[in-house]
Design a protein around this motif. Structure first.
Motif, short mmCIF file in Angstrom:
data_model
loop_
_atom_site.label_atom_id
_atom_site.label_comp_id
_atom_site.label_asym_id
_atom_site.label_seq_id
_atom_site.Cartn_x
_atom_site.Cartn_y
_atom_site.Cartn_z
N THR A 32 0.76 -1.25 0.02
CA THR A 32 -0.07 0.10 0.01
C THR A 32 0.86 1.37 -0.09
OG1 THR A 32 -1.65 -1.00 1.15
CG2 THR A 32 -1.87 1.33 1.16
N LEU A 33 0.73 2.22 -0.91
CA LEU A 33 1.31 3.40 -0.95
C LEU A 33 0.30 4.77 -0.52
CD1 LEU A 33 3.57 5.51 -2.08
CD2 LEU A 33 2.12 5.37 -4.29
N GLN A 34 0.64 5.30 0.69
CA GLN A 34 -0.15 6.27 1.15
C GLN A 34 0.66 7.53 0.81
OE1 GLN A 34 -0.57 5.74 5.47
NE2 GLN A 34 -2.72 4.73 5.04
N THR A 35 -0.19 8.64 0.40
CA THR A 35 0.35 9.81 0.16
C THR A 35 -0.20 10.89 0.91
OG1 THR A 35 -1.07 10.42 -1.46
CG2 THR A 35 0.99 9.56 -2.24
N ILE A 36 0.77 11.57 1.72
CA ILE A 36 0.27 12.90 2.80
C ILE A 36 0.53 14.18 2.29
CG2 ILE A 36 0.24 13.25 5.12
CD1 ILE A 36 0.87 10.46 5.85
N LEU A 55 -4.40 12.94 4.55
CA LEU A 55 -4.11 11.87 3.80
C LEU A 55 -4.84 12.07 2.32
CD1 LEU A 55 -3.55 8.62 3.47
CD2 LEU A 55 -5.88 8.17 4.08
N SER A 103 -4.06 10.31 -0.63
CA SER A 103 -4.37 8.91 -1.36
C SER A 103 -4.04 7.58 -0.72
CB SER A 103 -3.86 8.97 -2.89
OG SER A 103 -2.32 8.97 -2.49
N ASN A 104 -4.39 6.57 -1.03
CA ASN A 104 -4.25 5.33 -0.59
C ASN A 104 -4.46 4.30 -1.44
OD1 ASN A 104 -3.74 4.24 2.33
ND2 ASN A 104 -5.58 2.96 1.92
N THR A 105 -3.38 3.72 -2.05
CA THR A 105 -3.66 2.91 -3.11
C THR A 105 -2.58 1.73 -3.00
OG1 THR A 105 -3.63 4.77 -4.55
CG2 THR A 105 -2.93 2.69 -5.81
N SER A 106 -3.54 0.43 -3.20
CA SER A 106 -2.75 -0.87 -2.92
C SER A 106 -2.52 -1.48 -4.39
CB SER A 106 -3.60 -1.72 -2.23
OG SER A 106 -3.75 -0.96 -0.75
#
Length: 383
Positions: A31-35, A41, A43-46
């Motif tokens: 999972t890639l999270q961008t803050i 938060l 984005s939250n991409t898996s």
């Protein structure tokens, strides 16, 4: 670094993560999270990463797959050429030999091939009409009726483990040959059969005064491999040790195989004895194939820039299949910018152009079935 950093991961400023020297334990979701700068938060991409063991090539398992030989075409006439195509060549191959017959003696050796040096040496049985390929296959050109018979492939890997495979080649002589037309022979009513179907091994020209005949699975004519035996005196057909309850024998010599499986593939031997105690032996090759399942097509990046490269990979659960590539529902026409892997399970475009944009598919097939993957679209961006 986080608690799960193993020392093999490198993070780039564009968000990409490079994992080096992967193992099967690396399989799973990432999972890639961008803050944002406001600690919000964004984005939250898996994505799911599948790591295959070294036993897999493009998703097709190569472990304990049996070494087999296929005649292409199945039937060959005098003067034509035939390819004895090899499937499931062992890994770590060091040497392989081709022999005429089933006995591995020097005078029967056609050719030996050293894989590391890619060198072939003709043997005493080489006629000048045979060509061997690095995948183990043997091409016979301008065949004659004398080429009829068994051919044996022997493989040797780096640990000196040996494997053997046999095939029986029947060269058809002209139909007007009266001697040939009266010869005892077997014809499979269906040359290529799918699992679950039936195949009749139809016997032609059974001797009129036949006293007994016996069917065997393979070339070993021992009790362990006997399917059945017919006795004219007893007027009965007796089952043998190799009878699986799916075989039916007929008094005309023919043998019916029902609800066949891939394990039923191979050579079958028929031996007849007449009233003068004259023995005749004939063989037939039976080819049973699984119905193929739908392959899956994957691409590392479906949006690429002009002049970059892209690799498509075709994953299939089936062994011994052929692969064909499609672009916008048409067969891919390979150019100097494209290459296929040796097994054709990967297509690489080295220098992408705008005209490469479109839908790609792969088709897997064998002599009895074919399936095509769902399309994958490739978008090409200009610099």
């Amino acid at each position: 670094m986080g608690q799960l950093h193993s020392g093999r991961e490198i993070l780039y400023s564009n968000g990409s993560l490079w994992i080096q020297n992967v193992t099967q334990e690396d399989t799973g979701y990432y999972t890639l999270q961008t803050i944002s700068r406001h600690v919000e938060l964004v984005s939250n991409t898996s994505t799911f990463l599948q790591v295959y063991s070294s036993h897999f090539t493009c998703g097709r398992p190569s472990f304990p797959a049996k070494l087999t030989i296929e005649s292409v075409p199945l039937s060959v006439a005098e003067g034509e050429s035939v390819l004895l195509r090899v499937h499931n060549l062992p890994e770590d191959l060091q040497l392989f030999f081709w022999y005429k017959g089933v006995i591995l003696i020097n005078k029967a050796e056609i050719v030996r091939h050293r894989t590391l040096k890619n060198l072939s040496d003709p043997g005493p049985a080489h006629s000048g009409r045979e060509t061997v390929f690095s995948d183990g296959s043997l091409l016979l050109q301008n065949v004659t009726w004398k080429d009829t018979g068994f051919y044996t492939l022997q493989t040797v890997n780096r640990y000196w483990k040996m494997e053997l495979a046999h095939i029986y080649l029947q060269v058809e002589t002209p139909c007007c040959d009266t001697l040939d037309s009266a010869q005892l022979r077997i014809v499979p009513v269906t040359p290529c059969v799918a699992e679950g179907e039936n195949v009749l091994l139809q016997v032609h020209n059974l001797p009129e005064d036949v006293q007994t005949f016996s069917w065997y699975k393979g070339v070993d004519i021992t009790l362990s491999f006997k399917i059945l035996e017919y006795s004219k005196a007893m007027k009965s057909i007796i089952r043998g040790h190799a009878h699986s309850r799916r075989e039916t024998g007929y008094t005309n010599g023919s043998l019916l195989l029902q609800d066949v499986t891939e394990k039923d593939s191979g050579l079958y031997t028929l031996i007849t004895i007449d009233s003068n105690v004259r023995v005749e032996t004939v063989y037939v090759q039976v080819n049973i194939y699984k119905l193929v399942t739908q392959p899956v097509l994957r691409v590392m990046d479906s949006t690429v820039r002009v002049q970059s490269s892209v690799i498509f990979t075709c994953f299939s659960d089936n062994t011994g299949v052929s692969i064909r590539w499609l672009f916008n529902n048409q067969s891919v026409q390979l150019t100097e910018r494209m290459t296929l892997s040796p097994s054709k399970c990967q297509l690489r475009i080295h220098t992408v152009r705008k005209e490469d944009a479109g839908e790609y598919q792969c088709e897997v097939f064998n002599p009895v079935s074919s399936k095509t993957s769902l399309p994958v679209s490739l978008a090409v961006m200009m610099e």
